[in-house]
Design a protein around this motif. Structure first.
Motif, mmCIF file in Angstrom:
data_model
loop_
_atom_site.group_PDB
_atom_site.id
_atom_site.type_symbol
_atom_site.label_atom_id
_atom_site.label_comp_id
_atom_site.label_asym_id
_atom_site.label_seq_id
_atom_site.Cartn_x
_atom_site.Cartn_y
_atom_site.Cartn_z
ATOM 1 N N CYS A 86 0.825 -1.219 0.000
ATOM 2 C CA CYS A 86 0.000 0.000 0.000
ATOM 3 C C CYS A 86 0.856 1.264 0.000
ATOM 4 O O CYS A 86 0.523 2.250 -0.680
ATOM 5 N N GLY A 90 0.770 3.804 -3.012
ATOM 6 C CA GLY A 90 0.467 5.214 -2.754
ATOM 7 C C GLY A 90 1.516 6.126 -3.355
ATOM 8 O O GLY A 90 1.194 7.155 -3.963
ATOM 9 N N SER A 91 2.787 5.742 -3.209
ATOM 10 C CA SER A 91 3.869 6.510 -3.810
ATOM 11 C C SER A 91 3.710 6.544 -5.328
ATOM 12 O O SER A 91 3.888 7.584 -5.967
ATOM 13 N N LEU A 111 6.524 8.248 1.225
ATOM 14 C CA LEU A 111 5.864 6.938 1.207
ATOM 15 C C LEU A 111 6.832 5.842 0.776
ATOM 16 O O LEU A 111 6.810 4.735 1.320
#
Length: 142
Positions: A86, A90-91, A111
């Motif tokens: 995740c 997200g990054s 992230l």
């Protein structure tokens, strides 16, 4: 299949994400455009291979008896692995603008950095499962 698939495929997301984070770190000091593009591509590959590794790991987890002493460690390993995925996803999401890759901003880099820490912890727990509890290890007969 007698050999578990998870240990064979987990090296791919580990390598991709580690190298992506390294490229981002180097990019903070020296920033040719190809470097962030490389980090983007490696993050994509890590996320794809991460799904394959997660599916294989989940199938291995299902084989673990409920009363096995490694159960809580296996669940923590799975939880951290999903958290890692995740964080890198997200990054990756933050590196897109209008579905086009862009240089990472501070949040995307953060992230990825936290993702690397989670990746290291996940790997440590995976090692504990194999070397501490013998999960996935075949016993030689003969």
């Amino acid at each position: 299949m007698s050999h578990p698939v998870h240990p064979a495929v987990v090296h791919f997301p580990v390598a991709c994400w580690s190298l992506a984070t390294a490229a981002d770190g180097i990019g903070l000091l020296w920033s040719p455009p190809w470097l962030w593009q490389l980090a983007f591509a490696l993050t994509v590959l890590g996320c794809v291979f991460g799904l394959v590794a997660a599916a294989a790991g989940f199938l291995e987890l299902l084989k673990l008896p409920a009363e096995h002493p490694a159960g809580s460690t296996a669940n923590a390993h799975m939880g951290l692995a999903l958290t890692t995925w995740c964080l890198y996803a997200g990054s990756l999401f933050l590196r897109l603008h209008d579905r086009q890759p862009v240089p990472p901003d501070t949040w995307a880099l953060a992230l990825g950095g936290v993702g690397l820490l989670a990746l290291l912890a996940t790997g440590w727990l995976g090692g504990k499962l194999v070397y501490g509890y013998g999960v996935g290890v075949s016993v030689r007969k003969g």
